[in-house]
Design an enzyme around this catalytic site. Structure first.
Site, PDB file in Angstrom:
ATOM      1  N   HIS A 357       0.775  -1.192  -0.303  1.00 21.32           N
ATOM      2  CA  HIS A 357      -0.318  -0.145  -0.051  1.00 21.32           C
ATOM      3  C   HIS A 357       0.754   1.409  -0.100  1.00 21.32           C
ATOM      4  CE1 HIS A 357      -3.993  -1.761   0.770  1.00 21.32           C
ATOM      5  NE2 HIS A 357      -2.866  -3.147   1.273  1.00 21.32           N
ATOM      6  N   LYS A 549      -9.322  13.634   4.822  1.00 17.49           N
ATOM      7  CA  LYS A 549      -7.981  12.371   4.908  1.00 17.49           C
ATOM      8  C   LYS A 549      -7.058  12.313   6.031  1.00 17.49           C
ATOM      9  CE  LYS A 549      -7.106  13.350   0.197  1.00 17.49           C
ATOM     10  NZ  LYS A 549      -7.528  12.182  -0.558  1.00 17.49           N
ATOM     11  N   ARG A 550      -5.979  11.471   6.310  1.00 18.41           N
ATOM     12  CA  ARG A 550      -5.395  11.859   7.193  1.00 18.41           C
ATOM     13  C   ARG A 550      -4.101  12.688   6.645  1.00 18.41           C
ATOM     14  NH1 ARG A 550      -4.317   8.013  11.217  1.00 18.41           N
ATOM     15  NH2 ARG A 550      -2.858   9.031  11.825  1.00 18.41           N
ATOM     16  N   LYS A 555       0.730  14.479   0.781  1.00 21.64           N
ATOM     17  CA  LYS A 555      -1.220  14.883   0.836  1.00 21.64           C
ATOM     18  C   LYS A 555      -1.487  15.696   0.851  1.00 21.64           C
ATOM     19  CE  LYS A 555      -2.609  10.192   2.934  1.00 21.64           C
ATOM     20  NZ  LYS A 555      -3.691   9.553   2.037  1.00 21.64           N
ATOM     21  N   THR A 657      -8.553   6.581  -1.910  1.00 21.79           N
ATOM     22  CA  THR A 657      -9.544   5.971  -1.641  1.00 21.79           C
ATOM     23  C   THR A 657     -11.098   6.811  -1.123  1.00 21.79           C
ATOM     24  OG1 THR A 657      -9.729   5.330   0.530  1.00 21.79           O
ATOM     25  CG2 THR A 657      -9.914   3.024  -1.457  1.00 21.79           C
ATOM     26  N   LYS A 661     -15.345   7.506  -2.940  1.00 28.08           N
ATOM     27  CA  LYS A 661     -16.269   8.200  -2.240  1.00 28.08           C
ATOM     28  C   LYS A 661     -17.103   9.379  -2.562  1.00 28.08           C
ATOM     29  CE  LYS A 661     -13.906   5.693   1.532  1.00 28.08           C
ATOM     30  NZ  LYS A 661     -12.702   5.438   2.661  1.00 28.08           N
TER      31      LYS A 661
HETATM   32  C1  26Q Z   1       3.868   0.578  10.087  1.00 31.05           C
HETATM   33  C2  26Q Z   1       4.337   0.097  11.197  1.00 31.05           C
HETATM   34  C3  26Q Z   1       4.606   0.584  12.405  1.00 31.05           C
HETATM   35  C4  26Q Z   1       3.490   1.217  12.758  1.00 31.05           C
HETATM   36  C5  26Q Z   1       2.450   1.264  11.622  1.00 31.05           C
HETATM   37  C6  26Q Z   1       2.575   1.097  10.840  1.00 31.05           C
HETATM   38  C7  26Q Z   1       1.043   2.132   9.916  1.00 31.05           C
HETATM   39  C8  26Q Z   1      -0.136   1.461   9.932  1.00 31.05           C
HETATM   40  C9  26Q Z   1      -0.990   2.174   9.000  1.00 31.05           C
HETATM   41  C10 26Q Z   1       1.360   1.505   8.562  1.00 31.05           C
HETATM   42  C11 26Q Z   1       1.050   1.918   7.672  1.00 31.05           C
HETATM   43  C12 26Q Z   1      -0.374   2.119   8.018  1.00 31.05           C
HETATM   44  C13 26Q Z   1      -1.462   2.109   6.707  1.00 31.05           C
HETATM   45  C14 26Q Z   1      -1.200   2.739   5.386  1.00 31.05           C
HETATM   46  C15 26Q Z   1      -2.273   3.235   4.562  1.00 31.05           C
HETATM   47  O1  26Q Z   1      -3.326   3.425   5.078  1.00 31.05           O
HETATM   48  N1  26Q Z   1      -2.106   3.873   3.193  1.00 31.05           N
HETATM   49  C16 26Q Z   1      -3.246   3.653   1.871  1.00 31.05           C
HETATM   50  O2  26Q Z   1      -4.030   2.887   1.370  1.00 31.05           O
HETATM   51  C17 26Q Z   1      -4.765   2.473   0.734  1.00 31.05           C
HETATM   52  C18 26Q Z   1      -5.729   1.868   0.568  1.00 31.05           C
HETATM   53  O3  26Q Z   1      -4.895   1.389   0.012  1.00 31.05           O
HETATM   54  C19 26Q Z   1      -4.581   3.830  -0.236  1.00 31.05           C
HETATM   55  O4  26Q Z   1      -5.712   3.846  -0.712  1.00 31.05           O
HETATM   56  C20 26Q Z   1      -3.991   5.090   0.624  1.00 31.05           C
HETATM   57  O5  26Q Z   1      -2.349   5.169  -0.804  1.00 31.05           O
HETATM   58  C21 26Q Z   1      -2.263   4.337   1.001  1.00 31.05           C
HETATM   59  O6  26Q Z   1      -1.934   5.667   1.637  1.00 31.05           O
END
Ligand code: 26Q
Length: 810
Positions: A357, A549-550, A555, A657, A661
Site C-alpha cells: 500500500h 483524509k489522514r 497529501k 479511496t 467515495k
Molecule cells: C507500520 C509499522 C508500524 C506501525 C504502523 C504501521 C502502519 C500502519 C498503517 C503503516 C501504514 C498504515 C496505513 C497505511 C495506509 O492506510 N495506506 C493507504 O492505503 C490505502 C488503501 O490501499 C491507499 O488508498 C492509500 O493511498 C494509502 O496511503
C-alpha cells in the site's frame, strides 16, 4: 435469505423487539433510553446474523482469510439493516413504537480499529466478499482502545483515549473455547534420534489469544461471514503469589498487564513507530493465532492433506503487517505437522498473497535481527534458512562476478544490514504481489520492487482499490440514493455498474434539479453538524470544497490552505476580485508524534480563525475543520461535498479511496494525476474532472535534476506565493497559538520536498476554473451526475471479483 426470514412482518419485528427489551433490561421499550434501545436492537440483529452465519458455507468452498491489523468498520446497525433489506420495515416499526430509527442508530459507538485507507479497505472487502457470496473471513486484532479521539484546542490537535468498549460492543461474541496459545521468547531445543532430528521450543512466555467474532452481513442477506478479532490474555491466572502475599500487588499484576498490553493499542501509521517490541508482538500474536485456527479447521475438514492447502485456503496479507504468515505457516507445518521443509515452503507460497500500500521505501517495515530473534527464535530460524536458500538460488542464476549480484541482493534479501525486511519476506513467501492502482503497481515494478519484478514478473499484478457503494452511497446519502433508485431501480445496490443507467438522465433537467435539491439538503445536514462540532456557521449556498483524509506531508493539505490564503489575500487587496463563494472543509487526524502534520492542522485552524472572523470576506469564504474524522462523520461529509480535493504530489499516493467515495456522491475531483485519480480521470473524461500539477515522471525528473529551488518560486511571485510564505512567520496568523516557523523551514530550508510551491499556480488556476464552471448549474450537475454514473467501477465488489479471479482462484 429474504426479509420474511428475518422478521415475518412489521408486527413480528415489533413483538421481538419489545420482548428483547424486557429480556435484557427488564423494561418496556418506552422505558428504555435511546442508548438501551440501540443495544437491544443491535443484539437482536446480531443474533439473526449469527444464525445465518452457521449455514452460510459448505466445507468444499474455498476459504479466504484476510489478515489485517486494521479493520475500520464504522457503525454497523444501519448497514446491516440495509444489507438484510429490512431498513424500511424496521424504520416504520420503530416509528409506530413512538421512536426514531436515526436517533437509535446515532447511539452506536464508531469502532476505530484502523488508521485510514488501509483499514477501511479491509472493512470494504469484508462487505464485498460477503456480497459476492464467498467464504471470506477477516482476521485481526481486538484493540482495547481504538485510534485516539481528536479534539481541537487552541487550534491544536489534542488526543484523548478512545474507550470504545466502555459500554460493550454488541456485535461481538467471545469464543473462549476457540482460544489458542502463542509463545514468545524461550529457547529452541534440537532433538535427534536414528538420524532424524527435530526441534521443540521451550520456556519463554505463553500468551492466551482469545477470539471475538463479529458477523459480517452480505447484501441480500444470503451470506453472513465473520471477522475474528484476537485479544491477548495471561495463560494462567496464578499470578505471582509470593509477590501477592508480600503485599506487592503491583508486581503481582505486572504479568497480566504486560500480556494485555499486546492488544491494548493500535499503532499510528507514521514511520516513527518502527522497531517497537510491542508492535512485533501484536503482529505475531494475530498471525499465529489465526494460522493455528485455520489449520485446526482444515485438519478437521480434510485431515492431513497439507499438499492441497493452497487449493482450499487463501491467506491474504494486508501490507507487511502480517508478513510473519509465511514463516509461521512453515513452522507449524514442519514442526507440528511433520511436513518436509521444501514441501512446506511450496504450500506457503501457493496459499499466501500480499498487497502493498505504499510507494515510499522509507515506510517499509524493518526489525532489528536481535529483537526479532530474541522474541521469536524458532521463527527466525525459518527466515534465516529461507534467506540462505534464496541467496544460494540467486547465485545459481546470476554469477557472483556479475556486477548485478550484490546490488540485487542488497535490494531483495530478507536479512540485510542487521535487519529483517518485512516487504521482502512477504514477497518471497507469496505467489501474488499486488499494488492498489495502475500507477502504483507500475511504480512498484519500476522502482520499489524492480529487482523482484525482473526475476518473477508473473507474481506482480494490479488490483485497483474500490469502496463499498452500499455504505458510502446508499447509507451515507439517503436523499440522493432515493433519487437514483426512482430513476433506475434498485439493481445498483447489487451491481454498481448499473449506475451507468444514469447517463441518459444527464439530459433530464428535472432529474438534475432533483439532484441539486438533494445535495442542498445534504449540505444543510453537514452544516448543522459542523456548527455543532466546530462552531463554524456555513452558508449552504456556497460551494462545499472538501479535503478529508489522514494528515501527511505528501497529501499536501498545506497546498490547499495556501490556496485559501491566496483567495483571502486577493479579496482584501483587490476589490474587483470576485471568486465563487466557497466553504473550505477539512477533516482528518495526524499521528500523535508526526509534528509537521500536526502543525498543518494548527495552521488550518489558525487560518480558519482569521478568515471566519474577518467580516470583509465572510460573504465569500469560510474555513471549517471538522474534528475527529471517523467513518461515521465521513458519511455526512462525503454526501455534502461538491469539490473533492485529491492533491497529493504525483507518484506518492498509492491509490486513495476518498477520491472514490466523493466521486460516487457526485463531487467533482480537483486533483493531480496520482494514484486512482488517473483511472477516475480516464473513466469520466477530461470534461468531468479538473487535473493540475506535475505528472509523476515530471516530479521524478525535477527531483533527479537537483535543480528545484523553493526560493526561486518565492522570488518569482512575491505578491502572492511569497506573501503567503511570509504570513507563516510575520504574526498575521499567530493570534490563536503562534507563528509557523517549522512549516516555513520545511518549505524554505528543506526546499519544499513535496513541491507545494511548484504546483501552487497550476492549482490556484485549476480551482478558479472549476469554481467558474460551478456557475453553470445545469452543466455542473450534469458533470456531477456523470461522476456517479461512472463510479460503479470503483465498487469494492469489482475489486474483490478481480482478487477472486486472479489471486485467490475462486
Ligand atoms: C507500520 C509499522 C508500524 C506501525 C504502523 C504501521 C502502519 C500502519 C498503517 C503503516 C501504514 C498504515 C496505513 C497505511 C495506509 O492506510 N495506506 C493507504 O492505503 C490505502 C488503501 O490501499 C491507499 O488508498 C492509500 O493511498 C494509502 O496511503
Amino acid at each position: 435469505m429474504t426479509t420474511e426470514k428475518i422478521f415475518e412482518n412489521e408486527q413480528d419485528f415489533i413483538e421481538q423487539y419489545r420482548e428483547a427489551c424486557m429480556t435484557k433490561y427488564g423494561s418496556k421499550f418506552e422505558e428504555c433510553s435511546s442508548q438501551e434501545q440501540f443495544y437491544v436492537l443491535a443484539e437482536l440483529i446480531a443474533s439473526k446474523a449469527r444464525a445465518i452465519q452457521t449455514s452460510s458455507h459448505t466445507k468444499e468452498e474455498k476459504k479466504v482469510y484476510y489478515f489485517s491489523l486494521e479493520f475500520l468498520l464504522g457503525p454497523l446497525l444501519d448497514n446491516y439493516l440495509i444489507n438484510f433489506g429490512i431498513r424500511d420495515l424496521v424504520a416504520k416499526g420503530v416509528e409506530s413504537m413512538g421512536a426514531n430509527l436515526e436517533e437509535i442508530c446515532r447511539q452506536e459507538v464508531d469502532p476505530g480499529l484502523g488508521n485510514g485507507g488501509l483499514g477501511r479497505l479491509a472493512a470494504c472487502f469484508l462487505d464485498s466478499m460477503a456480497h459476492e457470496g464467498i467464504a471470506g473471513y477477516g482476521n485481526g486484532m481486538r484493540y482495547r482502545y481504538g485510534l485516539f479521539r481528536q479534539y481541537i484546542e487552541g487550534g491544536r490537535q489534542v488526543e484523548r483515549t478512545d474507550n470504545w468498549l466502555a459500554n460493550g460492543f454488541p456485535w461481538e461474541t467471545r469464543k473462549d473455547g476457540s482460544s489458542v496459545l502463542v509463545r514468545f521468547g524461550g529457547q529452541v531445543v534440537r532433538h535427534e534420534e536414528n538420524g532424524h532430528f527435530w526441534f521443540t521450543q521451550e520456556g519463554g512466555e505463553i500468551v492466551r489469544a482469545v477470539p471475538y467474532d463479529v458477523p459480517i452481513v452480505g447484501f441480500g442477506g444470503k451470506v453472513v461471514n465473520k471477522l475474528r478479532l484476537w485479544s491477548a490474555e495471561p495463560y494462567t491466572e496464578d499470578f505471582d503469589l509470593d509477590a501477592f502475599n508480600a503485599g506487592d500487588y503491583a508486581r503481582a499484576n505486572k504479568f497480566r498487564s504486560d500480556v494485555e498490553a499486546i492488544s491494548t493499542i493500535l499503532y499510528p501509521n507514521d514511520a516513527g513507530e518502527h522497531g517497537r517490541m510491542l508492535r512485533l508482538k501484536q503482529e505475531y500474536l494475530f498471525v499465529s493465532a489465526g494460522l493455528q485456527t485455520i489449520l485446526r479447521t482444515y485438519e478437521r475438514e480434510f485431515g492431513q492433506d497439507w499438499a492441497n492447502l493452497g487449493k482450499r485456503v487463501s491467506i491474504h496479507t494486508n501490507d507487511t503487517h502480517p508478513a510473519m504468515c509465511g514463516p509461521e505457516l512453515m513452522r507449524i507445518l514442519v514442526d507440528e505437522k511433520g511436513v518436509g521443509f521444501d514441501e512446506a515452503y511450496q504450500i506457503c507460497k501457493e496459499t499466501i498473497s500480499f498487497t502493498n500500500h505504499t510507494v515510499m521505501p522509507e515506510a517499509l517495515e524493518k526489525w532489528p535481527i536481535n529483537t526479532f530473534r530474541n522474541l521469536l527464535p524458532r521463527l527466525y530460524m525459518f527466515i534465516d534458512e529461507i534467506d540462505r536458500r534464496y541467496r544460494d538460488n540467486l547465485a545459481t542464476h546470476l554469477s557472483p562476478n556479475d556486477g548485478n549480484w550484490t546490488s540485487v541482493l542488497e535490494k531483495t534479501a530478507i536479512l540485510w544490514d542487521g535487519q529483517v525486511r518485512m516487504a521482502n519476506l512477504s514477497i518471497i513467501f507469496s505467489h501474488s504481489i499486488n499494488g492498489v492502482s495502475a500507477l502504483h503497481t507500475q511504480i512498484l515494478k519500476d522502482t520499489v520492487f524492480h529487482e523482484f519484478y525482473e526475476m518473477m514478473p508473473h507474481r506482480f499484478n494490479n488490483k485497483t482499490n474500490g469502496v463499498t457503494h452500499r455504505r458510502f452511497l446508499c447509507e451515507a446519502n439517503p436523499s440522493y440514493s432515493k433519487l437514483i433508485t426512482e430513476a433506475i431501480g434498485d439493481g445498483w445496490l447489487d451491481d454498481a455498474m448499473e449506475l451507468e443507467k444514469l447517463v441518459p438522465f444527464e439530459q433530464d433537467a428535472s432529474f438534475l434539479e432533483g439532484m441539486e435539491v438533494a445535495k442542498k439538503a445534504d449540505k444543510e445536514r453537514l452544516a448543522a453538524y459542523v456548527k455543532q462540532t466546530s462552531g463554524v456557521v456555513l452558508d449552504t449556498n456556497t460551494v462545499f470544497d472538501v479535503q478529508v483524509k489522514r494528515f501527511h506531508a505528501y497529501k499536501r493539505q498545506l497546498l490547499n490552505v495556501f490556496k485559501v490564503l491566496d483567495i483571502y489575500n486577493r479579496l482584501i487587496t483587490d476589490s474587483s476580485y470576485n471568486p465563487r463563494p466557497t466553504s473550505f472543509i477539512f477533516s482528518g487526524k495526524a499521528a500523535q508524534s508526526y509534528t509537521f502534520a500536526k502543525e498543518v492542522i494548527r495552521l488550518i485552524n489558525s487560518v480558519a480563525d482569521v478568515i471566519n472572523n474577518d467580516e470583509r470576506v465572510n460573504d465569500k469564504i469560510k474555513v471549517a475543520f471538522v474534528p475527529n474524522f471517523a467513518v461515521s462523520n465521513a458519511q455526512l461529509i462525503y454526501s455534502a461535498a461538491e469539490i473533492s480535493e485529491q492533491i497529493s504530489v504525483a507518484g506518492a499516493e498509492a491509490s486513495g479511496t476518498s477520491n472514490m467515495k466523493l466521486m460516487m456522491n457526485a463531487a467533482i475531483t480537483l486533483g493531480t494525476l496520482d494514484g486512482a485519480n488517473i483511472e477516475i480521470s480516464e473513466l469520466v473524461g477530461p470534461d468531468n474532472i479538473k487535473i493540475f500539477g506535475l505528472h509523476a515522471d515530471e516530479v521524478d525528473a525535477l527531483r533527479a535534476s537537483g535543480r528545484y529551488y523553493a526560493w526561486d518560486m518565492y522570488n518569482s511571485d512575491r505578491d502572492h506565493l511569497g506573501r503567503i510564505v511570509d504570513m507563516l512567520t510575520d504574526g498575521t496568523l499567530a493570534r490563536l497559538s503562534g507563528n509557523f516557523d517549522s512549516i516555513h523551514d520545511y518549505l524554505m530550508v528543506d526546499n519544499d520536498p513535496d513541491l507545494v510551491m511548484r504546483d501552487f499556480h497550476s492549482y490556484v488556476q485549476a480551482w478558479s476554473e472549476l469554481t467558474e464552471f460551478y456557475g453553470d448549474r445545469a452543466a455542473w450537475n450534469k458533470s456531477a451526475l456523470h461522476n456517479t454514473a461512472k463510479a460503479g467501477y470503483f465498487s469494492s465488489d469489482r475489486t474483490i471479483r478481480e482478487y477472486m479471479a486472479d489471486i485467490w482462484h475462486i
